[in-house]
Structure formats: structure tokens, C-alpha cells
Design a protein around this motif. Structure first.
Motif, mmCIF file in Angstrom:
data_model
loop_
_atom_site.group_PDB
_atom_site.id
_atom_site.type_symbol
_atom_site.label_atom_id
_atom_site.label_comp_id
_atom_site.label_asym_id
_atom_site.label_seq_id
_atom_site.Cartn_x
_atom_site.Cartn_y
_atom_site.Cartn_z
ATOM 1 N N PHE A 1 2.128 5.917 -7.060
ATOM 2 C CA PHE A 1 0.811 6.836 -7.878
ATOM 3 C C PHE A 1 0.989 8.101 -7.788
ATOM 4 C CE2 PHE A 1 -3.342 8.484 -7.676
ATOM 5 C CZ PHE A 1 -3.838 7.872 -8.634
ATOM 6 N N ILE A 2 1.472 8.684 -6.517
ATOM 7 C CA ILE A 2 1.541 10.218 -6.516
ATOM 8 C C ILE A 2 2.695 10.659 -7.302
ATOM 9 C CG2 ILE A 2 2.561 11.939 -4.743
ATOM 10 C CD1 ILE A 2 0.890 10.470 -2.598
ATOM 11 N N ALA B 1 0.969 3.893 -3.030
ATOM 12 C CA ALA B 1 0.799 5.238 -2.951
ATOM 13 C C ALA B 1 1.700 6.205 -3.295
ATOM 14 C CB ALA B 1 0.327 5.587 -1.461
ATOM 15 N N ALA C 1 0.967 -1.312 0.025
ATOM 16 C CA ALA C 1 -0.085 -0.053 -0.136
ATOM 17 C C ALA C 1 0.890 1.166 0.029
ATOM 18 C CB ALA C 1 -0.944 0.055 1.233
ATOM 19 N N VAL C 2 1.959 1.162 0.754
ATOM 20 C CA VAL C 2 2.918 2.417 0.895
ATOM 21 C C VAL C 2 3.488 2.554 -0.428
ATOM 22 C CG1 VAL C 2 4.782 3.325 1.972
ATOM 23 C CG2 VAL C 2 3.220 2.402 3.303
#
Length: 62
Positions: free
Chosen positions: A17-18, A14, A10-11
Motif C-alpha cells: 500500500f505504501i 502495508a 498485514a506487513v
């Protein structure tokens, strides 16, 4: 609740994606300034509307 592998994924997702979104936005910055001029006002009034709904809800709660 979540395993260590799920949290790491998840980290990683994220952060990746950013970073991709920042590069995409910078690539299209001139087009955004041309076609979406003044759209900040729509965001401002939308947030103002949501804040107004919150105030009305708070006042009518009693």
C-alpha cells in the motif's frame, strides 16, 4: 492474538500500500503543487488547534 499468516499478510499489505501510494503521489506531483498550494498552512493550524485542545485539557484536569 494474531496468527503468523495474519501478521505476514498485514506487513505485506502495508508495504504494498505504501509503495503504491508513493508511485501515485509522484505521478500527480505537478498537479498537487498547482492545485494545493498553501495547504500546508491548513495542516499547521489544525495541528496547532489539536495541541491547544490538549493543553487546555491538561490544565483543566485538576
Amino acid at each position: 492474538m494474531f496468527s503468523l499468516g495474519q501478521i505476514q499478510f498485514a506487513v505485506f499489505f502495508a508495504i504494498t500500500f505504501i509503495i503504491v501510494m508513493i508511485f501515485s503521489y509522484r505521478k500527480d506531483l505537478k498537479l498537487h503543487q498547482q492545485y494545493y498550494k498553501g495547504s500546508i498552512w491548513i495542516l499547521f493550524f489544525f495541528l496547532l488547534f489539536i495541541a491547544g485542545l490538549f493543553v487546555v485539557k491538561t490544565l483543566l484536569k485538576d
